[in-house]
Every structure is written in C-alpha cells, then in structure tokens.
Scaffold this motif. Structure first.
Motif, PDB file in Angstrom:
ATOM      1  N   VAL A 174     -13.246  27.279 -13.516  1.00  0.00           N
ATOM      2  CA  VAL A 174     -11.981  27.890 -13.938  1.00  0.00           C
ATOM      3  C   VAL A 174     -11.571  29.011 -12.984  1.00  0.00           C
ATOM      4  O   VAL A 174     -10.408  29.096 -12.559  1.00  0.00           O
ATOM      5  N   LEU A 175     -12.510  29.888 -12.637  1.00  0.00           N
ATOM      6  CA  LEU A 175     -12.173  30.991 -11.728  1.00  0.00           C
ATOM      7  C   LEU A 175     -11.768  30.464 -10.359  1.00  0.00           C
ATOM      8  O   LEU A 175     -10.815  30.974  -9.741  1.00  0.00           O
ATOM      9  N   GLY A 176     -12.472  29.448  -9.865  1.00  0.00           N
ATOM     10  CA  GLY A 176     -12.129  28.891  -8.563  1.00  0.00           C
ATOM     11  C   GLY A 176     -10.733  28.286  -8.546  1.00  0.00           C
ATOM     12  O   GLY A 176      -9.962  28.500  -7.596  1.00  0.00           O
ATOM     13  N   GLU A 177     -10.379  27.539  -9.583  1.00  0.00           N
ATOM     14  CA  GLU A 177      -9.051  26.927  -9.643  1.00  0.00           C
ATOM     15  C   GLU A 177      -7.953  27.980  -9.803  1.00  0.00           C
ATOM     16  O   GLU A 177      -6.877  27.875  -9.204  1.00  0.00           O
ATOM     17  N   ALA A 178      -8.223  29.016 -10.604  1.00  0.00           N
ATOM     18  CA  ALA A 178      -7.216  30.061 -10.800  1.00  0.00           C
ATOM     19  C   ALA A 178      -6.969  30.846  -9.516  1.00  0.00           C
ATOM     20  O   ALA A 178      -5.818  31.131  -9.155  1.00  0.00           O
ATOM     21  N   VAL A 179      -8.039  31.208  -8.815  1.00  0.00           N
ATOM     22  CA  VAL A 179      -7.890  31.952  -7.565  1.00  0.00           C
ATOM     23  C   VAL A 179      -7.152  31.122  -6.519  1.00  0.00           C
ATOM     24  O   VAL A 179      -6.253  31.608  -5.821  1.00  0.00           O
ATOM     25  N   GLU A 180      -7.503  29.858  -6.414  1.00  0.00           N
ATOM     26  CA  GLU A 180      -6.846  28.996  -5.427  1.00  0.00           C
ATOM     27  C   GLU A 180      -5.371  28.799  -5.772  1.00  0.00           C
ATOM     28  O   GLU A 180      -4.523  28.723  -4.886  1.00  0.00           O
ATOM     29  N   PHE A 181      -5.051  28.734  -7.082  1.00  0.00           N
ATOM     30  CA  PHE A 181      -3.652  28.554  -7.483  1.00  0.00           C
ATOM     31  C   PHE A 181      -2.821  29.787  -7.133  1.00  0.00           C
ATOM     32  O   PHE A 181      -1.681  29.670  -6.660  1.00  0.00           O
ATOM     33  N   VAL A 182      -3.397  30.965  -7.359  1.00  0.00           N
ATOM     34  CA  VAL A 182      -2.651  32.193  -7.090  1.00  0.00           C
ATOM     35  C   VAL A 182      -2.514  32.450  -5.596  1.00  0.00           C
ATOM     36  O   VAL A 182      -1.431  32.792  -5.098  1.00  0.00           O
ATOM     37  N   GLN A 183      -3.580  32.265  -4.847  1.00  0.00           N
ATOM     38  CA  GLN A 183      -3.581  32.587  -3.421  1.00  0.00           C
ATOM     39  C   GLN A 183      -3.211  31.397  -2.537  1.00  0.00           C
ATOM     40  O   GLN A 183      -3.117  31.548  -1.316  1.00  0.00           O
ATOM     41  N   HIS A 184      -3.029  30.231  -3.179  1.00  0.00           N
ATOM     42  CA  HIS A 184      -2.723  28.988  -2.455  1.00  0.00           C
ATOM     43  C   HIS A 184      -3.834  28.593  -1.498  1.00  0.00           C
ATOM     44  O   HIS A 184      -3.611  27.817  -0.569  1.00  0.00           O
ATOM     45  N   ARG A 185      -4.992  29.141  -1.693  1.00  0.00           N
ATOM     46  CA  ARG A 185      -6.176  28.759  -0.926  1.00  0.00           C
ATOM     47  C   ARG A 185      -7.391  29.268  -1.693  1.00  0.00           C
ATOM     48  O   ARG A 185      -7.319  30.256  -2.415  1.00  0.00           O
ATOM     49  N   ARG A 186      -8.509  28.580  -1.529  1.00  0.00           N
ATOM     50  CA  ARG A 186      -9.738  28.985  -2.205  1.00  0.00           C
ATOM     51  C   ARG A 186     -10.501  29.951  -1.301  1.00  0.00           C
ATOM     52  O   ARG A 186     -10.924  29.606  -0.210  1.00  0.00           O
ATOM     53  N   SER A 187     -10.619  31.191  -1.766  1.00  0.00           N
ATOM     54  CA  SER A 187     -11.298  32.210  -0.978  1.00  0.00           C
ATOM     55  C   SER A 187     -12.534  32.695  -1.732  1.00  0.00           C
ATOM     56  O   SER A 187     -12.608  32.602  -2.954  1.00  0.00           O
ATOM     57  N   GLU A 188     -13.454  33.219  -0.995  1.00  0.00           N
ATOM     58  CA  GLU A 188     -14.677  33.750  -1.576  1.00  0.00           C
ATOM     59  C   GLU A 188     -14.846  35.203  -1.183  1.00  0.00           C
ATOM     60  O   GLU A 188     -14.538  35.592  -0.055  1.00  0.00           O
ATOM     61  N   THR A 189     -15.308  35.993  -2.122  1.00  0.00           N
ATOM     62  CA  THR A 189     -15.552  37.404  -1.855  1.00  0.00           C
ATOM     63  C   THR A 189     -16.762  37.558  -0.942  1.00  0.00           C
ATOM     64  O   THR A 189     -17.807  36.941  -1.169  1.00  0.00           O
ATOM     65  N   GLU A 214      -0.376  30.423 -17.516  1.00  0.00           N
ATOM     66  CA  GLU A 214       0.010  30.470 -16.098  1.00  0.00           C
ATOM     67  C   GLU A 214       0.876  31.687 -15.799  1.00  0.00           C
ATOM     68  O   GLU A 214       0.698  32.363 -14.777  1.00  0.00           O
ATOM     69  N   ARG A 215       1.816  31.985 -16.689  1.00  0.00           N
ATOM     70  CA  ARG A 215       2.704  33.136 -16.472  1.00  0.00           C
ATOM     71  C   ARG A 215       1.912  34.437 -16.438  1.00  0.00           C
ATOM     72  O   ARG A 215       2.134  35.294 -15.579  1.00  0.00           O
ATOM     73  N   ASP A 216       0.952  34.584 -17.338  1.00  0.00           N
ATOM     74  CA  ASP A 216       0.146  35.805 -17.364  1.00  0.00           C
ATOM     75  C   ASP A 216      -0.743  35.917 -16.130  1.00  0.00           C
ATOM     76  O   ASP A 216      -0.983  37.025 -15.629  1.00  0.00           O
ATOM     77  N   VAL A 217      -1.253  34.778 -15.637  1.00  0.00           N
ATOM     78  CA  VAL A 217      -2.074  34.807 -14.430  1.00  0.00           C
ATOM     79  C   VAL A 217      -1.251  35.276 -13.240  1.00  0.00           C
ATOM     80  O   VAL A 217      -1.677  36.134 -12.452  1.00  0.00           O
ATOM     81  N   LEU A 218      -0.051  34.739 -13.085  1.00  0.00           N
ATOM     82  CA  LEU A 218       0.806  35.125 -11.962  1.00  0.00           C
ATOM     83  C   LEU A 218       1.263  36.578 -12.081  1.00  0.00           C
ATOM     84  O   LEU A 218       1.509  37.252 -11.066  1.00  0.00           O
TER      85      LEU A 218
END
Length: 375
Positions: free
Chosen positions: A141-156, A107-111
């Motif tokens: 995994v990518l969806g959960e990580a992106v949503e955790f970092v951005q506090h919302r699930r976004s799509e490119t 988690e620390r490395d992701v943030l």
C-alpha cells in the motif's frame, strides 16, 4: 554373557517376524516415513501463500483500484471486491485472512497530504500468515501510494546499509525444516509405539508367560525387543532421508548422514527403552495409547524442534535437558543443516548416551519387577 546375547538375537528375530505379520503397523511405519513426511513438509507451509484477501473500496478512485490490483500471487489470491458487511461475515466464516477497507475520498486526502488511514482487519488465528501478511500489505500500500503521488517509486536513503545473509535455508523454505523435524518426531513416536505394543501384545496373547518359563531373563527379553524395533525404525529413517528428504523434497543435506545415523541409534536406544517402561505400566493397548499422549507430546513440543527453547520458561528448559529428544533435535539440526562434525556435536551424543543408559536401566528394573510379580 554370550548365551544371553544369542538368546536376545533369536528373540529379536521373533519380534521382527511378528511385526512382519502385523500389516497395520507395517503400513503405519511405511506411511510415517514416506507420505507422512512429504505431506507434513509441503502441506504445513509457514510462508504467505495464496492468502485470501477481500477489499472494501469505498473510494472507487484510480489510486484505490491501483492498490487493489497490486495484490497478486503467489502471496495473495486475486482480491475480492466486497462490501463492509461481507468483510465481517467473511472473517467470521474463515473465508478471508485479510479484509482491507479503503475509506471514501481516500485519493483526494492523499493528494492533499492529509495522511488518511486504511483499515486492515486480520484473522489472527492464522498466526504466521497474519504476522507476515500485515507487513506485506503495509509495504504494498505504501509503495503504490508513494508512486502514485510522485509518479515514480522512490525509496528513502537510509543512513546505514543493512546486508542480511540468510544461512542454511536461503530461500526460507519451510519444507527444508519441516521434513527433518517430522523425521525426528516419527523416530520418537514410532519407537515408543512399537516396543510398547510388542510388550502389550505378548501379555495379551499369553506368550509372555511362555517366555517366563523358559531359561530367559528380563534382560534378554527386553534387549530383543529394543534392538529389533530400533533396527526397523533406524532403517526407515535412513531410507526416508535418501528417498523422501533428499530426492522427493530436494532438501540439501549439509553434513554427515552416518554421524546423524549414529545419533539416531542412540536416540532409539532411549526411546525404545521408554516404550518398554510405558508398556510395563500399561495393561492393554488403550492404556498404552493414553500414556503415550502424556509422554510423546511434551517430548515433541518442548524439545526445540517446533519452537525455540530460548522462548520457553527456564523451568521447562531445565526439565527438558533430561529428555533425549532435546539433544537429538540439537544434533540433527547441527549435522544436517549446518554441516557440523563430531567435534561440535559430541556433547549432544554424550548426553543422549547417558540418558539412554538411564532409561534402559530404569526400564529393565521395572520390567524385571513386573515379571517377578507375575511369577
């Protein structure tokens, strides 16, 4: 000619009575076109369903727990939280198809934007689940990580829009495909078994010699076995389509069943003739079984019913052009799945008819030569 056909009709009725008294073969026919088709279609699913997954969580963070909680049915079983040693042992024992290892400080490395890696070990012996499941795991995994970092699930936003339309099997249900392919395999297998076994049974019981001293030719004897055994399998196919495929499995039939049954009849002429040919070469039931392995497996595996013919070597594709099952598979898929009519499948029907005539002629010559040698 009229008398010869009448003789073949009466001998065929005798074959049907013999089959009726053979309860083992009757049970095999009933099971093959009922429970066998149903179980083969539903138990051999190619989709990702209840895949066992173990997770080694060395981070113990909010993000790692969130990723672990994102795996649920029907694609995955609830994940088991294990140690790294248990993961390797579980893969060796076949307990898990997937083992995901979340490293420490993930988690620390992701943030921090360090782009850490998650290791996923996959049991690739389960080929279909391994290929599909790897993509599912990556997306989850990518969806959960992106949503955790951005506090919302976004799509490119992609520069283009791809709109796939799935035809003929919109839900990608493997039972829709497997049920019809199992019928095709059973048509080939049982028609060869029944005619070959009928001929071997005549030889073992000594009744073939009785037929030889009667005013009967090889044509009448062979034609009787061909039409009787073909009729049994043909009726079984028709009942199986209506009661197992359409009713029990709820597979929609897009095309004309009568057209498919015409193709089945031509296929049966070829395969029953092949059964006579193998039965003539075999001296007893064990030999018949061994020779069937050499014949049935290539006919089923290389006809395009299990794997696309385009992926096979060119030499194999050329050789299988002379096999009736290749054209039968093409006809069945075109008629039952895509709703094709006679204007589309007539080349397959013509090829099957030519191969069936060749098989019948070759089997008749071999059978006639066998009778002459015994006489």
């Amino acid at each position: 000619m009229r008398n010869r056909l009448l003789n073949a009709w009466r001998l065929g009725l005798k074959e049907l009575m013999s089959l009726w008294n053979d309860k083992v073969l009757l049970i095999m026919i009933v099971w093959a076109f009922s429970g066998g088709i149903y179980s083969a279609s539903t138990a051999t699913s190619q989709e990702l369903h209840n895949a066992p997954i173990g997770i080694v969580d060395e981070d113990r963070s909010v993000l790692s727990e969130r990723i672990a909680g994102a795996f649920y049915g029907p694609y995955f079983r609830p994940p088991e939280m294990i140690t790294e040693g248990q993961g390797d042992a579980g893969l060796d024992a076949g307990l898990y198809t997937f083992v995901m290892i979340i490293p420490p400080d993930f988690e620390r490395d992701v943030l921090a934007g360090a782009q850490p890696s998650i290791q996923v070990n996959i049991d690739a012996m389960r080929v279909s689940q391994a290929f599909i499941g790897a993509n599912y795991i990556q997306n989850i995994v990518l969806g959960e990580a992106v949503e955790f970092v951005q506090h919302r699930r976004s799509e490119t936003v992609a520069p283009i829009s791809l709109a796939p339309t799935i035809l003929f099997n919109p839900n990608l249900t493997s039972a829709w495909f497997g049920s019809v392919m199992e019928i095709i395999n059973n048509v080939t297998m049982l028609s060869v078994i029944l005619t070959g076994a009928a001929l071997i049974r005549e030889r073992e019981h000594g009744t073939l010699e009785h037929l030889m001293v009667m005013p009967l030719g090889a044509f009448e004897i062979m034609l009787a076995k061909v039409w009787a055994m073909a009729l049994v399998v043909w009726v079984a196919v028709l009942l199986s389509l209506y009661f197992v495929v359409e009713r029990a499995l709820a597979v929609p039939i897009a095309g004309s069943i009568p057209l498919f049954m015409v193709g089945t009849l031509i296929q049966l002429l070829a395969t029953t003739s092949l059964g006579i040919f193998i039965g003539t070469l075999s001296r007893n039931m064990p030999q018949l079984g061994l020779m069937m392995i050499l014949v049935i497996l290539p006919l089923e595996l290389l006809s395009g019913g299990m794997t696309p013919r385009e992926s096979m070597p060119q030499a194999v594709q050329f050789i299988m052009e002379f096999a009736p099952t290749t054209h039968f598979v093409s006809l069945a898929q075109a008629v039952l799945y895509r709703g094709a009519g006679l204007d589309v499948v007539w080349p397959s029907l013509l090829a099957m008819a030519a191969i069936a005539a060749a098989f019948f002629t070759a089997s008749l010559l071999m059978f006639r030569r066998s009778i002459a040698a015994q006489g």
